[in-house]
Design a protein around this motif. Structure first.
Motif, short mmCIF file in Angstrom:
data_model
loop_
_atom_site.label_atom_id
_atom_site.label_comp_id
_atom_site.label_asym_id
_atom_site.label_seq_id
_atom_site.Cartn_x
_atom_site.Cartn_y
_atom_site.Cartn_z
N ALA A 1 -2.79 -0.45 -6.08
CA ALA A 1 -2.96 -1.72 -4.41
C ALA A 1 -3.17 -3.02 -5.09
O ALA A 1 -3.51 -3.51 -6.45
CB ALA A 1 -3.81 -1.10 -3.78
N LYS B 1 -0.67 2.61 7.52
CA LYS B 1 -0.34 1.91 5.06
C LYS B 1 -1.65 1.85 4.95
O LYS B 1 -1.43 2.01 3.50
CB LYS B 1 0.64 1.02 5.67
CG LYS B 1 2.21 1.96 6.30
CD LYS B 1 3.47 1.21 6.17
CE LYS B 1 4.43 1.47 6.54
NZ LYS B 1 5.21 0.81 7.10
N LEU B 2 -2.72 1.09 5.22
CA LEU B 2 -3.50 0.26 4.63
C LEU B 2 -4.35 1.00 4.35
O LEU B 2 -4.57 1.33 3.04
CB LEU B 2 -4.30 -0.27 5.16
CG LEU B 2 -3.59 -2.20 5.74
CD1 LEU B 2 -4.74 -2.71 6.49
CD2 LEU B 2 -2.98 -2.59 4.73
N SER C 1 1.98 2.28 -3.34
CA SER C 1 1.31 2.59 -4.15
C SER C 1 0.64 3.93 -4.21
O SER C 1 0.54 4.18 -5.70
CB SER C 1 -0.64 2.25 -3.40
OG SER C 1 -0.42 2.45 -2.84
N SER D 1 -5.30 -5.97 -0.62
CA SER D 1 -5.33 -5.34 0.89
C SER D 1 -6.70 -4.44 1.05
O SER D 1 -6.80 -4.47 1.94
CB SER D 1 -4.63 -3.57 -0.51
OG SER D 1 -5.26 -3.63 -1.32
N CYS E 1 -3.77 2.78 0.74
CA CYS E 1 -3.42 1.94 -0.33
C CYS E 1 -4.63 2.59 -2.28
O CYS E 1 -5.51 3.45 -1.08
CB CYS E 1 -4.46 0.71 0.08
SG CYS E 1 -3.02 -0.73 0.29
N CYS F 1 0.96 -1.47 -0.25
CA CYS F 1 -0.40 -0.21 0.30
C CYS F 1 0.84 1.42 -0.33
O CYS F 1 0.66 2.22 -1.16
CB CYS F 1 -0.80 0.26 1.58
SG CYS F 1 -2.67 -1.65 1.36
N LYS G 1 -7.51 -4.51 4.80
CA LYS G 1 -8.04 -4.28 5.96
C LYS G 1 -9.12 -4.74 6.80
O LYS G 1 -9.52 -4.43 7.86
CB LYS G 1 -8.48 -3.31 4.63
CG LYS G 1 -7.93 -2.28 4.54
CD LYS G 1 -8.68 -0.46 3.54
CE LYS G 1 -7.53 0.13 3.14
NZ LYS G 1 -8.65 0.93 2.11
#
Length: 573
Positions: free
Chosen positions: A407, A455-456, A400, A411, A459, A397, A415
């Protein structure tokens, strides 16, 4: 003397012999000669050996990836072969066979083999539904039951425990009247469609199928499930009688509630995802062939099919499973399958399989200490794999946001997995997600989990697919938002290629070169991409062609609009 009596006698002889041997320290001779292992499919192993004179039986043990050995089966003296249907894929396996004599265990022989990767070849059937025989029940987070009786008098009761649903949900049950292309060599005994299709529960529900129809005593009862459209038929674990009743919450229905009605064979199936579930009959050979020839696409379903087929085969052998421990064996299989998961989707599949297994009566019947001992290696594998999957998805992510980056399919799955762990549904009977959260705390701190979450959230999906028609033209291709891309176009009298060059992240210049009825055309224009809050996109462009091709006048601007479907699993060309 019936099979059960023979089995008990065999077990008694084995246990007594082992006890004597351990007590006296004696070790017998007579290693089984010519012990060989051959793959009959990428993840099924056939074992053979020579008979040992004076043997009263044979014990087979297995070690996976050089780990501890455990007994997988005990066989009578006339058996000198065994097909291990539950061998894990991509495993370094070491088998041992030991002869047992009247004076105790004799020598052992050993052989090693590596299994390959499962080759999915799922079965498809054609179900027929009795749409007039359906029931609808609203069940909420507090749990409850839904039930249905089909035209043959088969009773279906779905017991959903507290916390398995996050909100009030309309559960629909529809009777299955027939299954065309039926793959088992015994009858289909009863099946029901559960909806909303594809809904994954927070915790395992229990489907009880009470069968009044006559059952062939020479065949095994097997569970099965498939998608509503008939795809992905596979065998699944099933148990007879009410072994799971006492673990359901008091707010839900109890499986024993039907016991005061006329006697029926009662089969229970753990359910995590709503689809079609049922029971049928099959020979062990038929079930084994399905494992070898028709592995489902889903890795968790593949493991369940193996275990269901193993039970069907075992039911035809006497004595078998006498002093082996099927729960221990299954725990090793689940641990290895979790370790083999290569992405978030496969991991989720194995998590579902693990949860369903924890609801079986054989697992629930163990003491708490034994449950901890038997599942320690599973939890170790699971927490290591969750950490690996989450950290990998977070890194991707982060990338990305770079030019050309996008992503991946993991991803959104990562999540959702992280959300379940950090905010586990409350009130579930097994508290599985809460237990996972606590055990994961030894691998990832709260700060590290928050870093992964941050970080996610960043994405970005930058890859989309286009496949559709705008006006008289059909377009097809892959769109990379921040890189040049092309779409193939086809129309009544020709085809062409449309090229897009970004001048900003969401817009740019478009050019078209096509051939209509032998007339070459070209033109330029502008395009713009819009994305809504859910990430669904729209591609719009206008273009003016620079030539005329009778009978068409093509110099005027043309406008096109196409939907963009997110494709996180694809990379930019």
């Amino acid at each position: 003397m019936n099979a059960k009596t023979i089995q008990r006698l065999f077990v008694s002889v084995i246990v007594f012999s082992l006890s004597c041997n351990f007590a006296t320290g004696l070790v017998g001779g007579g290693d089984p000669a010519n012990f060989t292992a051959v793959l009959t499919s990428p993840d099924v192993v056939m074992l053979t050996w020579d008979a040992v004179e004076g043997a009263t039986g044979y014990i087979l043990e297995l070690s996976i990836d050089k780990g501890d050995s455990f007994t997988i089966v005990a066989l009578p003296p006339e058996r000198t072969s065994y097909e291990d249907l539950t061998a894990p894929e991509k495993g370094d396996l070491t088998y041992q066979v030991q002869a047992v004599t009247e004076s105790g265990p004799a020598g052992k022989s050993q052989v090693s083999i590596e299994t390959g990767e499962r080759q999915p070849n799922p079965l498809t059937v054609t179900p027929e539904y009795d749409e007039k025989n359906a029931t609808t029940t609203v069940i909420g987070a507090q749990g409850g039951t839904a039930s249905l009786i089909d035209s043959k008098g088969v009773e279906f009761t779905l017991s959903i425990p507290e916390g398995a649903l996050s909100a009030d949900t309309e559960i629909r049950m529809t009777a299955v009247t027939a299954v065309q292309d039926w793959p088992l060599d015994g009858n289909q005994l009863g099946a029901v469609r559960l909806e909303p299709e594809g809904l994954v529960l927070n915790d395992a529900a229990i489907l009880t199928i009470a069968i009044p129809v006559e059952i062939d005593p020479n065949l095994s009862i097997v569970g099965f499930e498939f998608q509503v459209d008939g795809q992905e038929f596979h065998l699944q674990r099933s148990e007879e009688e009410n072994g799971l009743t006492d673990i359901l919450p008091s707010t839900g229905a109890h499986l024993a509630s039907l016991s005061f009605q006329q006697p029926k064979r009662r089969i229970v199936l753990p359910v995590m995802e709503l689809k079609v579930n049922g029971v049928g009959q099959a020979t062990g050979e038929n079930a084994a062939n399905i494992v070898k020839d028709n592995a489902p696409s889903d890795s968790g379903a593949a493991l369940e099919q193996k275990q269901a087929a193993e039970n069907a085969v075992d039911g035809e052998l006497t004595p078998l499973k006498g002093f082996s421990d099927p729960v221990l064996e299954q725990s090793y299989q689940i641990g290895k399958a979790i370790g083999n998961a290569e992405n978030c989707k496969e991991l989720n599949s194995q998590i579902v399989s693990f949860q369903k297994w924890r609801f079986t009566s054989s697992y629930q019947g163990m003491s708490d200490d034994k449950k901890r001992d038997y599942t320690k290696h599973i939890w170790d594998e699971l927490t290591d794999k969750v950490k690996e999957i989450l950290e990998k998805a977070a890194t991707e992510c982060e990338k990305s946001g770079q030019p050309g980056g996008s992503a991946t399919t993991d991803s959104p799955c990562a999540k959702a997995l992280l959300e379940k762990i950090t905010n586990p549904p409350s009130g579930t009977v097994s508290d599985f997600n809460l237990e996972l959260k606590n055990k994961l705390g030894n691998k990832l701190s709260d700060k590290e989990l928050q870093d992964i979450k941050d970080k996610l959230e960043k994405c970005k999906i930058k890859v989309y697919t286009v496949s559709g028609t705008s006006g008289p033209v059909t377009f097809d291709g892959v769109v990379c938002i921040d890189k040049p891309f092309e779409l193939a176009e086809t129309f009544a009298t020709g085809d062409g290629m449309v090229s897009f060059a970004p001048t900003s992240p969401m817009s740019g210049v478009v050019s078209d070169t096509s051939n209509s009825g032998g007339c070459e055309q070209s033109g330029i224009g502008n395009y713009v991409i819009t994305l809504d809050e859910k990430g669904v996109g729209t591609l719009k462009w206008t273009i003016t062609m620079g030539a005329e091709c009778p009978p068409y006048t093509v110099t005027k601007p043309f406008s096109f609009e196409l939907p963009l479907q997110p494709a996180p699993g694809l990379s930019c060309p």
